[in-house]
Design a protein around this motif. Structure first.
Motif, short mmCIF file in Angstrom:
data_model
loop_
_atom_site.label_atom_id
_atom_site.label_comp_id
_atom_site.label_asym_id
_atom_site.label_seq_id
_atom_site.Cartn_x
_atom_site.Cartn_y
_atom_site.Cartn_z
N PRO A 1 -3.91 -72.88 11.84
CA PRO A 1 -5.31 -72.63 12.20
C PRO A 1 -6.25 -73.01 11.07
O PRO A 1 -5.82 -73.13 9.93
N ASP B 1 -8.93 -64.51 8.67
CA ASP B 1 -9.06 -63.39 9.61
C ASP B 1 -7.69 -62.86 10.02
O ASP B 1 -7.48 -61.65 10.14
N ILE B 2 -6.77 -63.77 10.24
CA ILE B 2 -5.43 -63.36 10.70
C ILE B 2 -4.72 -62.55 9.61
O ILE B 2 -4.15 -61.48 9.87
N PHE C 1 -5.94 -60.91 6.82
CA PHE C 1 -6.52 -59.60 6.52
C PHE C 1 -6.52 -58.71 7.76
O PHE C 1 -6.35 -57.49 7.66
N GLY C 2 -6.72 -59.31 8.90
CA GLY C 2 -6.71 -58.53 10.15
C GLY C 2 -5.39 -57.82 10.31
O GLY C 2 -5.34 -56.60 10.58
N THR C 3 -4.31 -58.56 10.13
CA THR C 3 -3.00 -57.95 10.33
C THR C 3 -2.76 -56.84 9.31
O THR C 3 -2.26 -55.76 9.66
N LEU D 1 6.68 -57.92 6.75
CA LEU D 1 5.45 -58.39 7.40
C LEU D 1 4.86 -59.56 6.63
O LEU D 1 4.42 -60.56 7.22
N GLU E 1 6.74 -62.71 7.31
CA GLU E 1 6.45 -63.25 8.64
C GLU E 1 5.09 -63.93 8.69
O GLU E 1 4.91 -64.95 9.35
N LEU E 2 4.14 -63.35 7.98
CA LEU E 2 2.82 -63.99 7.92
C LEU E 2 2.90 -65.33 7.20
O LEU E 2 2.32 -66.33 7.65
N ALA F 1 5.51 -67.26 6.94
CA ALA F 1 6.21 -68.18 7.82
C ALA F 1 5.26 -68.74 8.86
O ALA F 1 5.21 -69.96 9.12
N LEU F 2 4.47 -67.86 9.43
CA LEU F 2 3.56 -68.27 10.50
C LEU F 2 2.54 -69.29 10.00
O LEU F 2 2.22 -70.27 10.69
N LEU F 3 2.01 -69.03 8.80
CA LEU F 3 0.88 -69.83 8.33
C LEU F 3 1.30 -71.13 7.65
O LEU F 3 0.49 -72.06 7.56
N ARG G 1 3.93 -72.90 8.61
CA ARG G 1 4.63 -73.69 9.61
C ARG G 1 3.74 -74.83 10.07
O ARG G 1 2.53 -74.71 10.16
N ASP H 1 0.88 -56.97 16.28
CA ASP H 1 0.03 -56.61 15.13
C ASP H 1 -0.95 -57.73 14.80
O ASP H 1 -2.11 -57.49 14.46
N ILE H 2 -0.45 -58.95 14.87
CA ILE H 2 -1.31 -60.09 14.53
C ILE H 2 -2.45 -60.24 15.52
O ILE H 2 -3.62 -60.40 15.13
N GLY I 1 -4.69 -57.07 15.35
CA GLY I 1 -5.25 -57.03 14.01
C GLY I 1 -6.40 -58.01 13.86
O GLY I 1 -7.47 -57.65 13.36
N THR I 2 -6.18 -59.22 14.31
CA THR I 2 -7.23 -60.22 14.17
C THR I 2 -8.46 -59.85 14.99
O THR I 2 -9.60 -59.96 14.51
N TYR J 1 -10.15 -56.90 13.31
CA TYR J 1 -10.74 -57.26 12.01
C TYR J 1 -12.09 -57.93 12.21
O TYR J 1 -13.04 -57.68 11.47
N GLU K 1 -7.17 -70.29 19.21
CA GLU K 1 -6.41 -70.48 17.98
C GLU K 1 -5.24 -69.50 17.89
O GLU K 1 -4.15 -69.86 17.43
N ARG L 1 3.32 -71.79 19.53
CA ARG L 1 3.87 -72.93 18.79
C ARG L 1 5.33 -72.69 18.46
O ARG L 1 5.73 -71.57 18.16
N ASP M 1 8.69 -73.82 16.01
CA ASP M 1 9.02 -74.50 14.74
C ASP M 1 9.59 -75.87 15.00
O ASP M 1 10.21 -76.12 16.01
#
Lengths: 194, 194, 194, 194
Positions: free
Chosen positions: A153, A160-161, A163-165, A181, A184-185, A187-189, A191, B160-161, B164-165, B168, B184, B191, B193
């Motif tokens: 993103p 936002d993602i 800090f939101g999480t 956690l 996982e964040l 990994a997500l970002l 990727r 949570d994501i 959370g987003t 937030y 987004e 998505r 991997d």
DNA sequence: GACTAAACGAGACGGTACGTCTTGTCTTTCG
DNA sequence: CGAAAGACAAGACGTACCGTCTCGTTTAGTC
């Protein structure tokens, strides 16, 4: 106000300032934010109420001062060479901060107050949240410059993602932020799309 | 308490109940949550204070009742055939709810109160947040059964994501949730991997 | 109201009436007149509040009923042959009544309420004080007929002096009425001018 | 409490004190003692409730202060040369005080409250009734010294008789104290046995 | 034996005042 | 002249009762 030199009159008492901030933090831990009062802070710190009103607009601002003092020390902007490493370093120090229960309690109280008192909300965003966002923004910028950053993103959303999480865990689930956690964040970002 | 039949004594007045909830919502919009008082609700609704205290433990609980009444209608669990379509449908209805400023104001106030009053926090999580999480959980479950769900992040984290987003944005940035953010999030979560 | 026969509907419950009066007296002794409430009487007696309000206009009237029931028995109009003997007999039985602390507590409370609630005051004077004055009036009348009565003070004033002195002891000095006071009053009132 | 000098902090406001006492008296005349409330006094006087609670334990004590201020002026201890003349002077000034309906209303209310609230009763006796008794006691003492005083009744009883009769008129018969009653009391007390 | 009428216990209702607490301001005295 | 002390006006808190109003139940006549 008379905290800078060269003006007539008695100077602001640093001793009082520190005693007030310390008393506010102690009382928050002891009786909770809901039970925190200006009168209580004055009594505990040995200050007069007027002294508090002279320098802070609300009890939340006293705590914000306390938080800023604590937090200032813990947001180094990392530069480890890769986006993933920077992200891990950044989230790691955030995690370290967020695993101190007293700090988490302060954060929850201040975020709550920010919803209820919009003028304080402005100050809270400006003096606390923005610094955090900026730090993560810098990490993302470094990655973009390196060509390390996934196309999606976009940075603002990524912030936002993240800090939101983290905030959602604190505010809504009452589970602490944990290492898993964070991974996982990351990994997500980091990727990339197929 | 005497709202179910077969017991002696006067029954709970449905008229009062509705008037109190309506007055609480109106006043929140007019004077803000900080300016909301039990006395104000009583005066506006024409009820006695004791009638409010008899049925609700705090002003926040009155608003929670109002919110639950409003929100109940708007969480259909979608089943559109694909994870992405379900997610879009779910976030779309959440977005619709969240773009009504009165609802957002209530949400912000109640999330704030949940931080400050932990007993209310329990009720807020149980009566509002959990329903939302469960609905999204069902969406994810359907996707898992279909084999539609990416391996990462795990469902709990995905929930949570997402929330959370959204939260937030409401709590910390004061920007509304918009369609772009939703797209987004969908992109991020659907998505796979490489 | 349905206490006389020949009318349809349930009759007034004598059981409730007595339970209410008894509860009122007990509670006055236990928590004082200031702490006595209609709700308390209802709870203690097992009656509903409405049953009390149906038959008595105020808590003081319940106690007045209790007092009248007790007091009725103790004002024989004596006829001993001489003014002095009659007076001694009359004051003796009044003294006997007034030396029961529960009765004195009731008297003090009702005289107080009579000052504060003038409608109750009317009833108190009519249903309690007047009977006492009349009884002493009869004693004086008998003496006048016998030619036993001093010319001064006139009967109305004598009555004021006797009851005034007794009440003043109860209300203002908190000392009990004793035998000595009674003898001094008798001496004063039976004395003739030189 | 900060009404004496030499201590830090704001001093007790004499203005508020007087406004509160005045408001209490006015309201008693307008709505009666039963209708008098601390909230009403605060509203009428422009004071906060706390200011009243800070300095007086009950609404009756406010009125007692008002009464003491008024009454102080009117109990000269006479010394006219004879017991009879002294007694007439004393009762005359008492009569003058007691014929002002506002004063009588206050007296009735306070005597009533003294029965219901025993701690206030203590203060009422100490700050008001005792002064009156002492004044009459002095008159009797002067008479005794002069050899003017009848052997019976003894002074304490004489005092009870005088004040008892006056109070009884006010409390129980609702007739005002009049000149005739006073003369009859004087006759009774100055009379000597055969 | 159904019907009507009234009193009953129970308890919710709209109110009012309580006494306390806290807010933010305003003196007063001290250093 | 800043700071501690503390009184002040204001007003909400949560509680306690007030007196009234349903409720469903019980107990009498009356038809």
């Amino acid at each position: 106000m008379n905290d800078q030199p060269g003006r007539p009159g008695r100077k602001r008492s640093e001793e009082s300032r520190l005693a007030i901030i310390a008393a506010a933090v102690e009382l928050t831990l002891e009786v909770g934010y809901a039970g925190l009062t200006i009168e209580g802070i004055a009594a505990r710190s040995g200050a007069g109420k007027q002294t508090i009103y002279r320098w802070w607009p609300s009890k939340a601002d006293v705590l914000l001062d306390a938080l800023v003092a604590k937090a200032e020390l813990h947001i180094p902007v990392p530069d480890e060479g890769t986006y993933e490493a920077d992200l891990r370093a950044f989230l790691g120090s955030t995690f370290a901060l967020g695993s101190r229960p007293q700090v988490v309690d302060l954060l929850r109280a201040l975020m709550a107050e920010a919803q209820i008192d919009s003028e304080f909300g402005e100050r809270f965003r400006e003096m606390f949240l923005r610094h955090r966002r900026d730090a993560l923004g810098t990490v993302l910028d470094q990655a973009r410059v390196r060509g390390d950053l996934p196309a999606s993103p976009p940075p603002e959303t990524a912030i936002d993602i993240v800090f939101g999480t983290l905030w959602y865990r604190i505010l809504a689930t009452r589970r602490d932020v944990d290492q898993q956690l964070i991974e996982e964040l990351i990994a997500l970002l980091t990727r990339r799309d197929r």
